[in-house]
Write an enzyme that holds these catalytic residues in place. Structure first.
Site, PDB file in Angstrom:
ATOM      1  CB  SER A  25      -0.781   0.024   1.321  1.00 32.55           C
ATOM      2  OG  SER A  25      -1.579   1.068   1.212  1.00 32.55           O
ATOM      3  CB  CYS A 134       0.106   5.196   9.262  1.00 34.38           C
ATOM      4  SG  CYS A 134       1.032   6.526   8.349  1.00 34.38           S
TER       5      CYS A 134
HETATM    6  C1  LIG Z   1       5.559   6.520   0.052  1.00 28.76           C
HETATM    7  C2  LIG Z   1       4.975   5.357   0.916  1.00 28.76           C
HETATM    8  C3  LIG Z   1       3.729   5.413   1.374  1.00 28.76           C
HETATM    9  C4  LIG Z   1       2.934   4.459   1.997  1.00 28.76           C
HETATM   10  N1  LIG Z   1       1.783   4.623   2.434  1.00 28.76           N
HETATM   11  C5  LIG Z   1       1.117   3.642   3.019  1.00 28.76           C
HETATM   12  C6  LIG Z   1      -0.197   3.541   3.245  1.00 28.76           C
HETATM   13  O1  LIG Z   1      -1.137   4.428   2.790  1.00 28.76           O
HETATM   14  N2  LIG Z   1      -0.818   2.457   3.910  1.00 28.76           N
HETATM   15  C7  LIG Z   1      -0.078   1.357   4.376  1.00 28.76           C
HETATM   16  O2  LIG Z   1      -0.489   0.747   5.147  1.00 28.76           O
HETATM   17  N3  LIG Z   1       1.325   1.587   4.427  1.00 28.76           N
HETATM   18  C8  LIG Z   1       1.790   2.423   3.693  1.00 28.76           C
HETATM   19  N4  LIG Z   1       3.341   2.351   3.382  1.00 28.76           N
HETATM   20  C9  LIG Z   1       4.172   1.229   4.059  1.00 28.76           C
HETATM   21  C10 LIG Z   1       4.395   0.311   2.880  1.00 28.76           C
HETATM   22  O3  LIG Z   1       3.081  -0.196   2.680  1.00 28.76           O
HETATM   23  C11 LIG Z   1       5.171  -0.767   3.413  1.00 28.76           C
HETATM   24  O4  LIG Z   1       4.654  -1.268   4.550  1.00 28.76           O
HETATM   25  C12 LIG Z   1       6.748  -0.059   3.893  1.00 28.76           C
HETATM   26  O5  LIG Z   1       7.074   0.640   2.899  1.00 28.76           O
HETATM   27  C13 LIG Z   1       7.765  -1.203   4.012  1.00 28.76           C
HETATM   28  O6  LIG Z   1       7.885  -1.864   2.819  1.00 28.76           O
HETATM   29  P1  LIG Z   1       9.152  -1.678   1.565  1.00 28.76           P
HETATM   30  O7  LIG Z   1      10.396  -1.553   2.577  1.00 28.76           O
HETATM   31  O8  LIG Z   1       9.234  -2.695   0.759  1.00 28.76           O
HETATM   32  O9  LIG Z   1       8.633  -0.377   1.067  1.00 28.76           O
HETATM   33  C14 LIG Z   1       3.902   3.663   2.648  1.00 28.76           C
HETATM   34  C15 LIG Z   1       5.153   3.651   2.246  1.00 28.76           C
HETATM   35  C16 LIG Z   1       5.725   4.261   1.338  1.00 28.76           C
HETATM   36  C17 LIG Z   1       7.274   4.214   1.082  1.00 28.76           C
END
Ligand SMILES: Cc1cc2nc3c(=O)[nH]c(=O)nc-3n(C[C@H](O)[C@H](O)[C@H](O)COP(=O)(O)O)c2cc1C
Ligand SMILES: Cc1cc2nc3c(=O)[nH]c(=O)nc-3n(C[C@H](O)[C@H](O)[C@H](O)COP(=O)(O)OP(=O)(O)OC[C@H]3O[C@@H](n4cnc5c(N)ncnc54)[C@H](O)[C@@H]3O)c2cc1C
Ligand code: FES
Lengths: 307, 277
Positions: A25, A134
């Site tokens: 997400s 969050c």
């Molecule tokens: C720009 C951005 C926006 C995000 N927005 C959400 C969100 O709206 N809801 C949510 O549950 N997680 C959100 N996340 C978290 C990601 O879904 C994920 O859990 C987190 O980035 C860790 O994974 P990654 O290291 O592969 O990015 C966001 C992450 C990023 C970087």
């Protein structure tokens, strides 16, 4: 090398995925942003940007900053609200043939329930992912994810108000993640996803000011992978429901580590920004690994860590 | 939008700390409009982590004069070394491969009725004005004057003057240290012109500006007061550049105080839409 076809489908708490590669997400927009690069119907599922009852403008800029092997974001859950999501974004996603999971959040328990309720009556959605993690919003968000009692109450209420499968997304910003795991499982969650971003900050030493307007933000990317992997392993050991691994997954190697640690599926987040085709590369990499190792079904790889 | 592994055709220093890189990527170049940008992956490792945005300086497409430059459907960027990513780029060699996404964003909108076009570039902001100038010349048959005001701290920051002059642009320069052109900032040149120049406010005179925020804010104010339509190209920290991360936002007046995405709704905006901090 030519291989027999491998079975990639997994079932996540009642949601049938054609393969275990999902998008995280907030990192894949509402899907259409990445359609030039990825066949949306090829993905296990798309988890869309977090949706609330009313539209939210999010936090002021600057909202992103690069760090070593990762990035901090303080988007603050900007989104167009559930009604516009259903009217403007969902039809495209349904047409694309994607399996759709909607990430939801609220600033009160009742708001979470109301969003879940609206989506329950909507055609085309396979499941909900409840964001209780969050780090970038004051009300709601992470506070639900750090208190086991509040987490129980919240998931319990949503459980009563929707028939959709519920994935609860956990925060790493806690002392004992297994405690929250048990609460949300007892409250009726069908699956667990983790981790969300880790609270962090960056400072400009010339001006002695924070690099993000919100001062702190959520860290994501390869920098958090060992933490995420450790937590997924811990949670998968105690959970009786499927676990989805998230955090710094950049390639098939990373994804396989999470699956071996106990994840039934994985979500690709920040990697999409660096390589818009990351999900497709990961999918073919997993397929190749299974073929090379004579594993006919991905399900037999889940949680095979040898200790 | 395409992801392309492009060969570097050349990567040369054009002024201290400023480089021009030629890229062999017909897929992107043949579809690029003035003001659009590419996202460059500067390392195969995770450090630097994010891609870097660079505006498309020129492409082979609009080549009308036949001078030596990158050939049809190839693309150039012009960049300033400011940190670790651009530092790494400056060390890349001819024939190295580089991973690009593009063309991204919405570029300048060119009204074919333009009679007077005023281009204002601050420092590296000049990068986005070259293909704009070429396309204005190609598309605006009633064009009477095409002016370019360039500014920088010193003479080394004022780039591409000769190339612009070859297009028959009238170029005026201001430097803060007075080492080239008039001493002062580029906004002074605009003010002088609007005081004495022969232009008509309204639909036939258009201003286009790219440079630091402080400059863009001044240009917006001045053109706003004179009722001259003005487009500005903004910069913002970007991660995805496709409109997915919501990292690159700017506050606009459209439909109340709502954010727009610099990567997708811009980087070029009508100056009247922006709410300045
Ligand atoms: C720009 C951005 C926006 C995000 N927005 C959400 C969100 O709206 N809801 C949510 O549950 N997680 C959100 N996340 C978290 C990601 O879904 C994920 O859990 C987190 O980035 C860790 O994974 P990654 O290291 O592969 O990015 C966001 C992450 C990023 C970087
Ligand atoms: C749409 C757009 C077009 C651009 N076109 C050009 C161009 O044609 N020529 C040119 O020289 N520069 C251009 N820039 C600025 C250029 O992207 C930055 O100078 C570059 O990213 C700096 O990277 P670095 O690693 O050297 O600096 P660092 O300071 O080490 O970078 C750290 C981080 O900040 C980001 N960053 C730093 N400065 C900027 C900035 N001004 N805008 C956006 N992100 C930034 C980087 O992407 C990186 O994530 C453009 C920026 C945008 C948004
Ligand atoms: S950079 Fe991601 S939305 Fe613009």
């Amino acid at each position: 090398m030519n291989h027999e076809p491998v079975e990639l489908s997994v079932n996540i708490g009642g949601i049938q995925l054609k393969n275990p590669v999902m998008t995280a997400s907030g990192t894949f927009g509402y899907g259409e942003e990445y359609a030039p690069y990825v066949g949306l119907d090829k993905l296990g599922a798309i988890v869309v940007k977090g949706i609330s009852l009313e539209p939210r403008p999010g936090n002021p800029p600057p909202r992103i900053v690069e760090t070593t092997g990762g990035m901090l974001n303080s988007i603050g859950l900007e989104n167009i609200g559930v009604d516009r999501f259903i009217g403007e974004k969902l039809p495209y996603l349904i047409d694309s043939g994607a399996t759709i999971i909607v990430n939801i959040f609220g600033s009160s328990i009742e708001e979470y329930r109301d969003v879940a309720n609206k989506l329950d009556d909507t055609h085309g959605i396979s499941g909900l992912e409840i964001n209780i993690s969050c780090p970038n919003v004051k009300e709601g968000g992470m506070t639900f994810g750090t208190d086991p009692h509040m987490a129980f109450e919240l998931v319990n209420l949503i459980r009563e108000s929707t028939k959709l499968p519920l994935i609860v997304k956990l925060s790493p910003n806690v002392t004992d993640i297994t405690e929250i795991t048990r609460s949300v499982q007892d409250a009726g969650a069908d699956a667990i996803s983790l981790i969300n971003t880790i609270k962090g900050m960056a400072i400009d030493i010339k001006t002695k000011t924070p690099k993000l307007a919100n001062i702190t933000g959520g860290l994501s990317g390869p920098a958090i992978k060992p933490i995420a992997l450790g937590m997924v392993w811990e949670v998968a050991r105690v959970a009786e429901i499927p676990v989805i691994g998230i955090g710094g997954i950049m390639n098939a190697h990373d994804a396989l580590e999470f699956i071996i640690a106990g994840a039934s599926a994985i979500q690709v987040g920040t990697a999409n920004f660096i390589n818009p085709k990351a999900t497709m590369d990961i999918l073919s990499g997993i397929e190749k690994y299974l073929g090379d190792h004579g594993i006919g079904d991905i399900k037999s790889l889940i949680g095979t860590l040898r200790i | 939008m395409y992801q392309v592994f492009s060969k570097i055709l050349f990567n040369t220093e054009v002024s201290p700390t400023y480089y021009k890189m030629g890229l062999d990527c017909p897929e992107i170049a043949s579809r690029a409009a003035p003001g659009q940008f590419i996202m460059v992956r500067v390392s195969n490792q995770w450090d630097p982590f994010l891609r870097r945005p660079f505006v498309i300086h020129r492409t082979g497409k609009a080549n009308t004069k036949g001078e030596k430059r990158c050939s049809d459907c190839q693309l150039e960027i012009l960049y300033k070394v400011v940190g670790k990513g651009t530092e790494i780029m400056s060390e890349m060699k001819e024939d190295d491969e580089i991973d690009l996404l593009g063309p991204m964003g919405k570029g300048y909108r060119i009204d074919t009725n333009i009679r007077t076009a005023i281009l204002v570039g601050g420092g590296i902001g000049v990068a986005s004005l070259f293909s704009l100038a070429e396309n204005i010349i190609l598309q605006c048959s009633g064009l009477k004057s095409l002016l370019l005001f360039l500014g920088g701290k010193g003479r080394d920051d004022v780039l591409c003057v000769e190339e612009f002059e070859k297009l028959s642009l009238e170029v005026r320069v201001a430097t803060e240290d007075g080492s080239l052109g008039q001493q002062g900032v580029v906004v002074d040149l605009l003010l002088d012109y609007l005081k004495f120049g022969d232009y008509s406010p309204g639909s036939s005179t258009h201003c286009f500006a790219c440079g630091p925020d402080t400059m863009l804010r001044e240009v917006s104010k001045i053109t706003g007061e004179k009722s001259i339509s003005c487009q500005i190209s903004l910069e913002a920290r970007m991660a995805c550049a496709v409109g997915a991360c919501l990292g690159c936002i700017v506050k606009t007046k459209a439909g109340g105080d709502v954010y727009k995405k610099v990567c997708k709704d811009g980087p070029v905006f009508d100056s009247n839409d922006i709410i300045w901090k």
